[in-house]
Design a protein around this motif. Structure first.
Motif, PDB file in Angstrom:
ATOM      1  N   SER A 101      46.794  56.868  15.202  1.00 16.55           N
ATOM      2  CA  SER A 101      45.398  56.486  15.360  1.00 16.55           C
ATOM      3  C   SER A 101      44.801  57.153  16.588  1.00 16.55           C
ATOM      4  CB  SER A 101      45.274  54.970  15.476  1.00 16.55           C
ATOM      5  OG  SER A 101      45.939  54.505  16.626  1.00 16.55           O
ATOM      6  N   SER A 102      43.522  57.452  16.515  1.00  9.49           N
ATOM      7  CA  SER A 102      42.843  58.135  17.639  1.00  9.49           C
ATOM      8  C   SER A 102      42.269  57.129  18.618  1.00  9.49           C
ATOM      9  CB  SER A 102      41.746  59.033  17.101  1.00  9.49           C
ATOM     10  OG  SER A 102      40.843  58.291  16.327  1.00  9.49           O
ATOM     11  N   LEU A 108      52.987  52.936  12.766  1.00 11.60           N
ATOM     12  CA  LEU A 108      51.669  53.203  13.340  1.00 11.60           C
ATOM     13  C   LEU A 108      51.791  53.356  14.841  1.00 11.60           C
ATOM     14  CD1 LEU A 108      48.536  53.257  13.161  1.00 11.60           C
ATOM     15  CD2 LEU A 108      48.608  50.757  13.338  1.00 11.60           C
ATOM     16  N   GLN A 127      49.532  54.990  18.483  1.00 13.93           N
ATOM     17  CA  GLN A 127      48.307  55.573  19.028  1.00 13.93           C
ATOM     18  C   GLN A 127      48.542  57.028  19.420  1.00 13.93           C
ATOM     19  OE1 GLN A 127      46.991  52.998  22.218  1.00 13.93           O
ATOM     20  NE2 GLN A 127      45.617  51.906  20.846  1.00 13.93           N
ATOM     21  N   PRO A 152      46.503  62.618  15.888  1.00 10.85           N
ATOM     22  CA  PRO A 152      46.047  62.102  14.583  1.00 10.85           C
ATOM     23  C   PRO A 152      46.389  63.038  13.425  1.00 10.85           C
ATOM     24  CG  PRO A 152      44.376  61.696  16.230  1.00 10.85           C
ATOM     25  CD  PRO A 152      45.424  62.553  16.893  1.00 10.85           C
ATOM     26  N   THR A 202      51.554  57.085  10.873  1.00 10.23           N
ATOM     27  CA  THR A 202      50.108  57.044  11.054  1.00 10.23           C
ATOM     28  C   THR A 202      49.802  57.074  12.543  1.00 10.23           C
ATOM     29  OG1 THR A 202      49.854  55.711   9.040  1.00 10.23           O
ATOM     30  CG2 THR A 202      47.986  55.788  10.563  1.00 10.23           C
ATOM     31  N   THR A 260      49.498  62.595  11.229  1.00  9.04           N
ATOM     32  CA  THR A 260      49.550  61.546  10.223  1.00  9.04           C
ATOM     33  C   THR A 260      49.946  62.125   8.867  1.00  9.04           C
ATOM     34  OG1 THR A 260      47.925  60.144  11.332  1.00  9.04           O
ATOM     35  CG2 THR A 260      48.186  59.845   8.953  1.00  9.04           C
TER      36      THR A 260
END
Length: 115
Positions: A114-115, A11, A13, A87, A112, A90
């Motif tokens: 993330s926004s 994960l 950002q 994003p 993944t 992903t």
């Protein structure tokens, strides 16, 4: 028998970086093509980047100038440096090897963003 083992998903950002690696073991021909595909939820698997044993690379337009693929022929490993992640990057990322006309796939690693 050829096996591909991926690592490096996770994960992150948006705007961040990740590095994926894939190691091929078994009877791998010296001339081969390794690369990465990805499959987002509800979408078809698509090619991201590939590199031949001679160093010729190819990238999807969506990742050009952000992703860099590299290969270690001596160890049959391929890496994908992913920068400026979005994003829409992903997906489950799969390592692919073409050796002696046979296509092999890894089990995939989840990325993944993330926004």
């Amino acid at each position: 028998q050829v096996q591909l083992v991926e690592s490096g998903g996770g994960l992150v950002q948006a705007g961040g970086s990740l590095r994926l690696s894939c190691a091929a073991s078994g009877n791998v021909f010296s001339f081969n093509i390794m690369g990465w595909y990805r499959q987002a939820p509800g979408k078809q698997r698509e090619s991201v980047a590939s590199i031949s044993s001679g160093g010729i690379t190819d990238y999807a337009n969506s990742v050009k100038d952000r992703f860099t693929i590299s290969k270690d022929n001596a160890n049959n490993t391929v890496s994908l440096q992913m920068n400026s992640l979005k994003p829409e990057d992903t997906a489950v990322y799969y390592c692919r090897l073409v050796s002696a006309g046979i296509i092999y796939w890894g089990k995939g690693t989840l990325v993944t963003v993330s926004s």
